[in-house]
Design a protein around this motif. Structure first.
Motif, PDB file in Angstrom:
ATOM      1  N   ARG A  50       3.494  11.998   0.758  1.00 40.90           N
ATOM      2  CA  ARG A  50       2.563  11.036   1.364  1.00 40.90           C
ATOM      3  C   ARG A  50       1.219  11.000   0.643  1.00 40.90           C
ATOM      4  O   ARG A  50       0.382  10.143   0.916  1.00 40.90           O
ATOM      5  N   LYS A  51       1.011  11.920  -0.302  1.00 45.50           N
ATOM      6  CA  LYS A  51      -0.184  11.885  -1.147  1.00 45.50           C
ATOM      7  C   LYS A  51       0.078  11.087  -2.429  1.00 45.50           C
ATOM      8  O   LYS A  51      -0.826  10.927  -3.245  1.00 45.50           O
ATOM      9  N   TRP A  52       1.311  10.629  -2.607  1.00 46.20           N
ATOM     10  CA  TRP A  52       1.664   9.855  -3.797  1.00 46.20           C
ATOM     11  C   TRP A  52       1.207   8.415  -3.640  1.00 46.20           C
ATOM     12  O   TRP A  52       0.531   8.053  -2.675  1.00 46.20           O
ATOM     13  N   VAL A  53       1.607   7.592  -4.601  1.00 44.27           N
ATOM     14  CA  VAL A  53       1.277   6.158  -4.551  1.00 44.27           C
ATOM     15  C   VAL A  53       2.272   5.456  -3.631  1.00 44.27           C
ATOM     16  O   VAL A  53       3.497   5.607  -3.788  1.00 44.27           O
ATOM     17  N   PHE A  54       1.755   4.716  -2.673  1.00 46.56           N
ATOM     18  CA  PHE A  54       2.586   3.930  -1.762  1.00 46.56           C
ATOM     19  C   PHE A  54       2.942   2.616  -2.445  1.00 46.56           C
ATOM     20  O   PHE A  54       2.052   1.846  -2.825  1.00 46.56           O
ATOM     21  N   LEU A  55       4.238   2.353  -2.623  1.00 47.62           N
ATOM     22  CA  LEU A  55       4.654   1.149  -3.336  1.00 47.62           C
ATOM     23  C   LEU A  55       4.814  -0.057  -2.425  1.00 47.62           C
ATOM     24  O   LEU A  55       4.339  -1.146  -2.735  1.00 47.62           O
ATOM     25  N   SER A  56       5.513   0.141  -1.307  1.00 42.13           N
ATOM     26  CA  SER A  56       5.761  -0.996  -0.432  1.00 42.13           C
ATOM     27  C   SER A  56       6.465  -0.515   0.828  1.00 42.13           C
ATOM     28  O   SER A  56       6.904   0.631   0.908  1.00 42.13           O
ATOM     29  N   ALA A  57       6.567  -1.401   1.808  1.00 39.52           N
ATOM     30  CA  ALA A  57       7.309  -1.114   3.035  1.00 39.52           C
ATOM     31  C   ALA A  57       8.267  -2.267   3.295  1.00 39.52           C
ATOM     32  O   ALA A  57       8.002  -3.418   2.928  1.00 39.52           O
ATOM     33  N   GLY A  58       9.382  -1.946   3.906  1.00 41.82           N
ATOM     34  CA  GLY A  58      10.335  -2.969   4.313  1.00 41.82           C
ATOM     35  C   GLY A  58      10.597  -2.850   5.799  1.00 41.82           C
ATOM     36  O   GLY A  58      10.383  -1.792   6.403  1.00 41.82           O
ATOM     37  N   TYR A  59      11.091  -3.926   6.392  1.00 42.10           N
ATOM     38  CA  TYR A  59      11.411  -3.899   7.818  1.00 42.10           C
ATOM     39  C   TYR A  59      12.755  -4.575   8.046  1.00 42.10           C
ATOM     40  O   TYR A  59      12.943  -5.742   7.694  1.00 42.10           O
ATOM     41  N   GLY A  60      13.695  -3.819   8.592  1.00 43.33           N
ATOM     42  CA  GLY A  60      15.002  -4.377   8.920  1.00 43.33           C
ATOM     43  C   GLY A  60      15.789  -4.851   7.716  1.00 43.33           C
ATOM     44  O   GLY A  60      16.662  -5.706   7.842  1.00 43.33           O
ATOM     45  N   THR A  77      11.043   1.020   6.284  1.00 47.19           N
ATOM     46  CA  THR A  77      11.176   1.914   5.133  1.00 47.19           C
ATOM     47  C   THR A  77       9.866   1.889   4.344  1.00 47.19           C
ATOM     48  O   THR A  77       9.295   0.819   4.105  1.00 47.19           O
ATOM     49  N   ASN A  78       9.399   3.075   3.956  1.00 43.24           N
ATOM     50  CA  ASN A  78       8.178   3.212   3.167  1.00 43.24           C
ATOM     51  C   ASN A  78       8.516   3.924   1.869  1.00 43.24           C
ATOM     52  O   ASN A  78       9.186   4.958   1.884  1.00 43.24           O
ATOM     53  N   VAL A  79       8.063   3.382   0.744  1.00 48.27           N
ATOM     54  CA  VAL A  79       8.450   3.915  -0.562  1.00 48.27           C
ATOM     55  C   VAL A  79       7.235   4.509  -1.273  1.00 48.27           C
ATOM     56  O   VAL A  79       6.179   3.875  -1.355  1.00 48.27           O
ATOM     57  N   PHE A  80       7.425   5.725  -1.813  1.00 48.98           N
ATOM     58  CA  PHE A  80       6.352   6.438  -2.515  1.00 48.98           C
ATOM     59  C   PHE A  80       6.852   6.913  -3.876  1.00 48.98           C
ATOM     60  O   PHE A  80       8.027   7.243  -4.040  1.00 48.98           O
ATOM     61  N   VAL A  81       5.930   6.966  -4.844  1.00 45.78           N
ATOM     62  CA  VAL A  81       6.253   7.474  -6.180  1.00 45.78           C
ATOM     63  C   VAL A  81       5.056   8.302  -6.662  1.00 45.78           C
ATOM     64  O   VAL A  81       3.904   7.997  -6.320  1.00 45.78           O
ATOM     65  N   PRO A  82       5.286   9.369  -7.434  1.00 41.20           N
ATOM     66  CA  PRO A  82       4.169  10.205  -7.900  1.00 41.20           C
ATOM     67  C   PRO A  82       3.168   9.429  -8.753  1.00 41.20           C
ATOM     68  O   PRO A  82       3.548   8.488  -9.477  1.00 41.20           O
ATOM     69  N   PRO A  83       1.895   9.791  -8.688  1.00 44.25           N
ATOM     70  CA  PRO A  83       0.842   9.062  -9.409  1.00 44.25           C
ATOM     71  C   PRO A  83       1.075   8.958 -10.914  1.00 44.25           C
ATOM     72  O   PRO A  83       0.852   7.895 -11.505  1.00 44.25           O
ATOM     73  N   THR A  99      11.190  10.998 -13.115  1.00 44.94           N
ATOM     74  CA  THR A  99      10.580  10.233 -12.020  1.00 44.94           C
ATOM     75  C   THR A  99      11.317  10.509 -10.715  1.00 44.94           C
ATOM     76  O   THR A  99      12.536  10.656 -10.693  1.00 44.94           O
ATOM     77  N   MET A 100      10.569  10.559  -9.625  1.00 43.29           N
ATOM     78  CA  MET A 100      11.161  10.757  -8.301  1.00 43.29           C
ATOM     79  C   MET A 100      10.596   9.727  -7.318  1.00 43.29           C
ATOM     80  O   MET A 100       9.389   9.523  -7.248  1.00 43.29           O
ATOM     81  N   PHE A 101      11.501   9.079  -6.578  1.00 41.13           N
ATOM     82  CA  PHE A 101      11.120   8.134  -5.527  1.00 41.13           C
ATOM     83  C   PHE A 101      11.470   8.729  -4.174  1.00 41.13           C
ATOM     84  O   PHE A 101      12.513   9.364  -4.023  1.00 41.13           O
ATOM     85  N   VAL A 102      10.614   8.497  -3.198  1.00 43.86           N
ATOM     86  CA  VAL A 102      10.916   8.884  -1.823  1.00 43.86           C
ATOM     87  C   VAL A 102      10.859   7.641  -0.951  1.00 43.86           C
ATOM     88  O   VAL A 102       9.909   6.856  -1.008  1.00 43.86           O
ATOM     89  N   LEU A 103      11.914   7.455  -0.166  1.00 46.85           N
ATOM     90  CA  LEU A 103      11.970   6.360   0.802  1.00 46.85           C
ATOM     91  C   LEU A 103      12.127   6.997   2.175  1.00 46.85           C
ATOM     92  O   LEU A 103      13.141   7.633   2.459  1.00 46.85           O
ATOM     93  N   GLU A 104      11.099   6.863   3.016  1.00 48.77           N
ATOM     94  CA  GLU A 104      11.185   7.417   4.361  1.00 48.77           C
ATOM     95  C   GLU A 104      11.508   6.304   5.341  1.00 48.77           C
ATOM     96  O   GLU A 104      11.096   5.157   5.168  1.00 48.77           O
TER      97      GLU A 104
END
Length: 201
Positions: A50-60, A77-83, A99-104
C-alpha cells in the motif's frame, strides 16, 4: 561591545542552539517492492504494497459475458506496483524483470452510513500477485493468490494456466492490462509498446 553587535551575536547563538536541539527528520526509505521467496519456492505475502504506486481501481469487472447484476456482490479491485518499476515503465513503456503487481479485492456496498448512491469498499476478499521473473519462471510471468490469512503462496500451476493465457492473449503491454490504467496507457501509446491486435477501450 555595541548593542547591535551584541544582539546579532545573541540571535546567532540562539539559532545554533535551536538547530542542535531540534529533532532530526529522517526521510522514510522508498519501498522496494522486491519479491521474496521462501526456500520451498513460495512467494512471501507482500507486506508494504500500500506504500507502492496505486495504478487504478476497478468495480465489478469480469472478463466473462455473464456477471452478477447484484451491486452488493460486485467486487472492487485496487492495483499497486513498486515505485522503481513504475518509474521504469514511464521511461521505457515496458516492465523490468522482477516487477511485481498486487491486486487487492474488496467487497462492495451501496447503502451504509450516510451514503445513499454509488458504492464503497467493504471487507477484504483476497489478494492476487503477479511476478515477472525470467530466471525463476520458464514462462517469465507467474501468478499467486492469497486469502485473508496466508503468509506465503505457491505459483498457480501449471505455468501456462488460464490466468497466464488470458494475460498473454489480452493484456496490452506484456502480461499487464495497461488498457485499464489510463495514465500508463498514454505512455505505452507514446512508446509504441502496445501488443498488436489487443483490444483497447
Amino acid at each position: 561591545m555595541p548593542r547591535s553587535i551584541y544582539l546579532a551575536a545573541l540571535l546567532t547563538a540562539l539559532a545554533i542552539f535551536a538547530i542542535e536541539k531540534s529533532p532530526h527528520v529522517v526521510a522514510s526509505p522508498k519501498p522496494t517492492g522486491k519479491a521474496e521467496f521462501r526456500s520451498d519456492g513460495k512467494l512471501v505475502r507482500p507486506a508494504d504494497y500500500r506504500k507502492w504506486v496505486f495504478l487504478s481501481a476497478g468495480y465489478g469487472m469480469s472478463y466473462a459475458q455473464k456477471a452478477s447484476d447484484d451491486p452488493d456482490h460486485q467486487m472492487f479491485t485496487n492495483v499497486f506496483v513498486p515505485p522503481d518499476d513504475y518509474d521504469y515503465f514511464l521511461a521505457h513503456g515496458t516492465w523490468p524483470d522482477k516487477t511485481m503487481f498486487v491486486l487487492e479485492m474488496y467487497g462492495s456496498q451501496s447503502k451504509g452510513s450516510i451514503n445513499q448512491r454509488g458504492n464503497f469498499q467493504t471487507e477484504f476478499m483476497g489478494l492476487d500477485v503477479e511476478v515477472k521473473d525470467a530466471s525463476r519462471f520458464p514462462d517469465k510471468w507467474a501468478y499467486f493468490g492469497f486469502n485473508g490469512n496466508e503468509n506465503a503462496s505457491s505459483a498457480i500451476s501449471p505455468g501456462k494456466n488460464d490466468c497466464w493465457k488470458c494475460h498473454d492473449q489480452n493484456a496490452a503491454v506484456e502480461h499487464t492490462f495497461v488498457q485499464f490504467y489510463p495514465a500508463l496507457l498514454s505512455i505505452a501509446k507514446e512508446k509504441k509498446t502496445i501488443k498488436d491486435g489487443v483490444k483497447l477501450p
